[in-house]
Scaffold this active site. Structure first.
Site, mmCIF file in Angstrom:
data_model
loop_
_atom_site.group_PDB
_atom_site.id
_atom_site.type_symbol
_atom_site.label_atom_id
_atom_site.label_comp_id
_atom_site.label_asym_id
_atom_site.label_seq_id
_atom_site.Cartn_x
_atom_site.Cartn_y
_atom_site.Cartn_z
ATOM 1 N N LYS A 44 16.099 -26.706 60.556
ATOM 2 C CA LYS A 44 14.635 -26.836 60.420
ATOM 3 C C LYS A 44 13.827 -25.928 61.352
ATOM 4 O O LYS A 44 12.669 -26.212 61.673
ATOM 5 C CB LYS A 44 14.158 -28.302 60.597
ATOM 6 C CG LYS A 44 14.919 -29.343 59.840
ATOM 7 C CD LYS A 44 15.329 -28.943 58.452
ATOM 8 C CE LYS A 44 14.211 -28.730 57.478
ATOM 9 N NZ LYS A 44 14.747 -28.118 56.206
ATOM 10 N N THR A 45 14.446 -24.856 61.791
ATOM 11 C CA THR A 45 13.731 -23.955 62.700
ATOM 12 C C THR A 45 13.357 -22.616 62.048
ATOM 13 O O THR A 45 12.873 -21.715 62.727
ATOM 14 C CB THR A 45 14.574 -23.665 63.965
ATOM 15 O OG1 THR A 45 15.825 -23.113 63.538
ATOM 16 C CG2 THR A 45 14.813 -24.907 64.791
ATOM 17 N N HIS A 104 24.933 -23.348 61.579
ATOM 18 C CA HIS A 104 24.205 -24.228 62.508
ATOM 19 C C HIS A 104 25.124 -24.637 63.668
ATOM 20 O O HIS A 104 24.749 -25.471 64.484
ATOM 21 C CB HIS A 104 23.732 -25.500 61.788
ATOM 22 C CG HIS A 104 22.623 -25.280 60.803
ATOM 23 N ND1 HIS A 104 21.516 -24.512 61.062
ATOM 24 C CD2 HIS A 104 22.432 -25.766 59.544
ATOM 25 C CE1 HIS A 104 20.707 -24.519 60.019
ATOM 26 N NE2 HIS A 104 21.239 -25.267 59.078
ATOM 27 N N TYR A 192 10.220 -18.728 65.699
ATOM 28 C CA TYR A 192 9.446 -18.894 64.464
ATOM 29 C C TYR A 192 7.996 -18.463 64.704
ATOM 30 O O TYR A 192 7.375 -17.791 63.884
ATOM 31 C CB TYR A 192 9.514 -20.376 64.090
ATOM 32 C CG TYR A 192 8.933 -20.780 62.760
ATOM 33 C CD1 TYR A 192 9.751 -20.904 61.644
ATOM 34 C CD2 TYR A 192 7.571 -21.080 62.622
ATOM 35 C CE1 TYR A 192 9.237 -21.312 60.423
ATOM 36 C CE2 TYR A 192 7.052 -21.478 61.405
ATOM 37 C CZ TYR A 192 7.880 -21.601 60.300
ATOM 38 O OH TYR A 192 7.347 -22.003 59.099
ATOM 39 N N ARG A 260 8.385 -26.726 52.726
ATOM 40 C CA ARG A 260 7.431 -27.827 52.844
ATOM 41 C C ARG A 260 6.050 -27.250 53.118
ATOM 42 O O ARG A 260 5.248 -27.083 52.233
ATOM 43 C CB ARG A 260 7.880 -28.818 53.933
ATOM 44 C CG ARG A 260 7.076 -30.124 53.959
ATOM 45 C CD ARG A 260 7.522 -31.019 55.106
ATOM 46 N NE ARG A 260 7.266 -30.416 56.400
ATOM 47 C CZ ARG A 260 6.157 -30.577 57.106
ATOM 48 N NH1 ARG A 260 5.186 -31.358 56.665
ATOM 49 N NH2 ARG A 260 5.997 -29.974 58.283
ATOM 50 N N LYS A 261 5.783 -26.869 54.385
ATOM 51 C CA LYS A 261 4.455 -26.378 54.736
ATOM 52 C C LYS A 261 4.500 -24.973 55.334
ATOM 53 O O LYS A 261 3.577 -24.183 55.170
ATOM 54 C CB LYS A 261 3.820 -27.343 55.723
ATOM 55 C CG LYS A 261 2.335 -27.331 55.754
ATOM 56 C CD LYS A 261 1.871 -28.634 56.362
ATOM 57 C CE LYS A 261 0.383 -28.749 56.398
ATOM 58 N NZ LYS A 261 0.000 -30.017 57.036
HETATM 59 P P1 A3P Z 1 8.175 -27.247 57.613
HETATM 60 O O1 A3P Z 1 8.959 -28.492 57.312
HETATM 61 O O2 A3P Z 1 7.463 -27.324 58.927
HETATM 62 O O3 A3P Z 1 7.284 -26.820 56.512
HETATM 63 P P2 A3P Z 1 15.084 -24.396 57.770
HETATM 64 O O4 A3P Z 1 15.033 -23.292 56.817
HETATM 65 O O5 A3P Z 1 15.736 -24.047 59.083
HETATM 66 O O6 A3P Z 1 15.644 -25.639 57.163
HETATM 67 O O7 A3P Z 1 13.579 -24.708 58.196
HETATM 68 C C1 A3P Z 1 12.710 -25.248 57.259
HETATM 69 C C2 A3P Z 1 11.302 -25.000 57.721
HETATM 70 O O8 A3P Z 1 10.963 -23.623 57.503
HETATM 71 C C3 A3P Z 1 10.314 -25.816 56.902
HETATM 72 O O9 A3P Z 1 9.227 -26.058 57.796
HETATM 73 C C4 A3P Z 1 9.966 -24.849 55.789
HETATM 74 O O10 A3P Z 1 8.761 -25.154 55.114
HETATM 75 C C5 A3P Z 1 9.855 -23.543 56.586
HETATM 76 N N1 A3P Z 1 10.023 -22.346 55.769
HETATM 77 C C6 A3P Z 1 10.818 -22.135 54.684
HETATM 78 N N2 A3P Z 1 10.672 -20.900 54.212
HETATM 79 C C7 A3P Z 1 9.760 -20.285 55.003
HETATM 80 C C8 A3P Z 1 9.153 -18.967 55.000
HETATM 81 N N3 A3P Z 1 9.472 -18.059 54.092
HETATM 82 N N4 A3P Z 1 8.242 -18.703 55.955
HETATM 83 C C9 A3P Z 1 7.902 -19.606 56.889
HETATM 84 N N5 A3P Z 1 8.431 -20.876 56.934
HETATM 85 C C10 A3P Z 1 9.347 -21.197 56.007
#
Ligand code: A3P
Length: 296
Positions: A44-45, A104, A192, A260-261
């Site tokens: 989630k980073t 991971h 990020y 998500r966001k």
């Molecule tokens: P949020 O839940 O804050 O929206 P991971 O890929 O490590 O699982 O991390 C997921 C997070 O990265 C989520 O954050 C997701 O929305 C965001 N994310 C996915 N694709 C992205 C992109 N192209 N640019 C920026 N953030 C992105």
């Protein structure tokens, strides 16, 4: 499904049990091919984002693949998609010999393998409060089937105690941070937030680090802008393949759960002042006290 009640404790980290056995195979095989690129991250980073960026940087002429496939199918995760049953990883782009994988797995578990290998490692991290909020949303999607989502205060407690997949977050980040200080030639450490505030210069630096710099005085800027755009949250999250409610064969959640966001500072919409204070205190203790001034 993903509460700490079903996580396995391995060398100080909490791991999903199904990935423990593949990790042994990753440790055994990783690093044999020095041209491999490994993206490492805590869940989630920003893994999905970096997967798309690395793919677009390395396979410039194949960027259209990002419109057809989810980044996780273009850049597979070693312990989830590669070393599950078979020992032999496949090329993720048959037109190129440059392979990109992600993981991971904490550095502490991979240290011997990574230290003796020449592969390029990219580590992405994200501030702990946004990581926590993103983890909370993701785990609750996962837990939906059980009908008992984590309330926010439970998620905060679990995060602070490291009881989330691949936790503790702070130890995960510091493992790779240490490697980047000791061996900056082999590890590119990026946050990020840095990427969000200046994607152009970071994509340029990433390409140089990977040994495939953007060339041509005139259209260099244009090429980088194109990569940044095709990997942006706005573009990627609107692709049909990434809006899909289908789940891949290798994961329980649908493709759309990785988007998500995609914002910096979303924690402000969820965390109370008291929770922010608690996490900031932990961040000072774990990061700032050892000279890593990040996360607050
Ligand atoms: P949020 O839940 O804050 O929206 P991971 O890929 O490590 O699982 O991390 C997921 C997070 O990265 C989520 O954050 C997701 O929305 C965001 N994310 C996915 N694709 C992205 C992109 N192209 N640019 C920026 N953030 C992105």
């Amino acid at each position: 499904m993903v509460g700490d009640d079903c996580l396995s404790h391995v060398d100080g980290f909490w791991l999903l049990p199904q990935f423990v056995e593949p990790i042994d195979r990753v440790i055994k095989h990783l690093g044999r091919s020095p041209s491999d690129i490994i993206l490492a991250s805590f869940p989630k980073t920003g893994t999905t984002w970096l997967k798309s960026l690395l793919f677009a940087i390395v396979h410039r002429t194949s960027k259209h693949h990002l419109a057809m496939k989810n980044p996780h199918d273009l850049v597979p995760t070693l312990e989830v998609q590669v070393y599950t049953a078979s020992d032999e990883p496949l090329l993720n782009n048959p037109c190129s010999t440059r392979r990109i994988f992600s993981t991971h797995i904490p550095y502490q578990l991979l240290a011997k393998t990574l230290d003796s290998s020449d592969c390029r490692v990219v580590y992405v991290t994200r501030n702990p409060k946004d990581t926590l909020v993103s983890t909370w949303h993701f785990i609750n999607k996962w837990k939906k089937a059980e009908k008992e989502p984590w309330p926010l205060d439970v998620a905060v407690d679990k995060f602070c105690h490291g009881l989330v997949p691949c936790g503790p977050y702070y130890d995960h980040v510091m493992g790779y941070k240490k490697l980047s200080s000791e061996n900056p030639k082999n590890l590119f450490f990026v946050t990020y937030e840095e990427l969000m505030s200046d994607p152009i210069s970071h994509v340029k630096k990433l390409a140089e680090f990977l040994g495939c710099p953007f060339e041509g005085e005139d259209d260099q800027q244009e090429q980088i802008e194109e990569v940044v755009k095709c990997c942006s949250f706005e573009v990627l999250s609107e692709r049909e393949v990434n809006k899909s409610q289908e789940s891949p064969a290798w994961f329980q959640l649908p493709y759309n759960s990785f988007f998500r966001k995609g914002a910096v500072g979303d924690y402000m919409n969820y965390l109370s002042d008291e929770i922010v204070k608690r996490i900031d205190a932990l961040t000072r203790e774990k990061f700032h006290s050892v000279g890593f001034m990040y996360g607050i």
